[in-house]
Design a protein around this motif. Sequence first.
Motif, PDB file in Angstrom:
ATOM      1  N   SER A   1      16.025  22.515 -16.307  1.00  0.00           N
ATOM      2  CA  SER A   1      15.474  21.935 -17.523  1.00  0.00           C
ATOM      3  C   SER A   1      14.533  20.776 -17.214  1.00  0.00           C
ATOM      4  N   VAL A   2      13.586  20.592 -18.107  1.00  0.00           N
ATOM      5  CA  VAL A   2      12.599  19.531 -17.992  1.00  0.00           C
ATOM      6  C   VAL A   2      12.551  18.817 -19.329  1.00  0.00           C
ATOM      7  N   LYS A   3      12.528  17.492 -19.287  1.00  0.00           N
ATOM      8  CA  LYS A   3      12.420  16.730 -20.516  1.00  0.00           C
ATOM      9  C   LYS A   3      10.992  16.827 -21.045  1.00  0.00           C
ATOM     10  N   LEU A   4      10.862  16.930 -22.351  1.00  0.00           N
ATOM     11  CA  LEU A   4       9.538  17.010 -22.953  1.00  0.00           C
ATOM     12  C   LEU A   4       8.700  15.783 -22.626  1.00  0.00           C
ATOM     13  N   THR A   5       9.329  14.624 -22.492  1.00  0.00           N
ATOM     14  CA  THR A   5       8.576  13.411 -22.173  1.00  0.00           C
ATOM     15  C   THR A   5       7.923  13.520 -20.796  1.00  0.00           C
ATOM     16  N   SER A   6       8.577  14.185 -19.846  1.00  0.00           N
ATOM     17  CA  SER A   6       7.972  14.332 -18.526  1.00  0.00           C
ATOM     18  C   SER A   6       6.778  15.281 -18.580  1.00  0.00           C
ATOM     19  N   LEU A   7       6.810  16.241 -19.484  1.00  0.00           N
ATOM     20  CA  LEU A   7       5.665  17.139 -19.633  1.00  0.00           C
ATOM     21  C   LEU A   7       4.473  16.407 -20.216  1.00  0.00           C
ATOM     22  N   SER A   8       4.719  15.538 -21.180  1.00  0.00           N
ATOM     23  CA  SER A   8       3.604  14.807 -21.781  1.00  0.00           C
ATOM     24  C   SER A   8       2.992  13.832 -20.782  1.00  0.00           C
ATOM     25  N   ASN A   9       3.774  13.313 -19.857  1.00  0.00           N
ATOM     26  CA  ASN A   9       3.256  12.395 -18.842  1.00  0.00           C
ATOM     27  C   ASN A   9       2.374  13.112 -17.822  1.00  0.00           C
ATOM     28  N   ARG A  10       2.615  14.399 -17.594  1.00  0.00           N
ATOM     29  CA  ARG A  10       1.804  15.160 -16.642  1.00  0.00           C
ATOM     30  C   ARG A  10       0.388  15.356 -17.130  1.00  0.00           C
ATOM     31  N   ASN A  11       0.191  15.378 -18.424  1.00  0.00           N
ATOM     32  CA  ASN A  11      -1.133  15.658 -18.995  1.00  0.00           C
ATOM     33  C   ASN A  11      -2.022  14.429 -19.062  1.00  0.00           C
ATOM     34  N   LYS A  12      -1.551  13.291 -18.609  1.00  0.00           N
ATOM     35  CA  LYS A  12      -2.356  12.052 -18.679  1.00  0.00           C
ATOM     36  C   LYS A  12      -3.234  11.901 -17.476  1.00  0.00           C
TER      37      LYS A  12
END
Length: 124
Positions: A113-124
Amino acid sequence: MTRTAGAPIGCQRPSRFWGLGCPKIYHEAEDTLVVFTEVVASDGPINRQRKEILTTLATEAGFNPEHLAFLTAFLDRSSQPFKKSISELAWGSYAWFSTEPDYIIDLREHDESVKLTSLSNRNK
């Protein structure tokens, strides 16, 4: 480049399952990534059953299950074959579209599992 054949394995699967018969499995090193790719024109994605069978064949041939990847390739996300088979795709596999070659869908296993917050940080 020298190739080493995997351990001999008997093919107990009907040849219609494999299309042209049993696959010949070769490997070059213990850390080689083996990618099983299913190109879907009408049906037949890498589903749970196919993933289990391919994993068994590869591990019997001496491959580490951690070095296996399963990819189902489709023409397009809007195509009928994808829409028809999306619910059958195996967890722990990938989906790729020829119309979007730079992107891939990762169907992660429940223990990855991956937290959604970590996904949003990848797109920065």
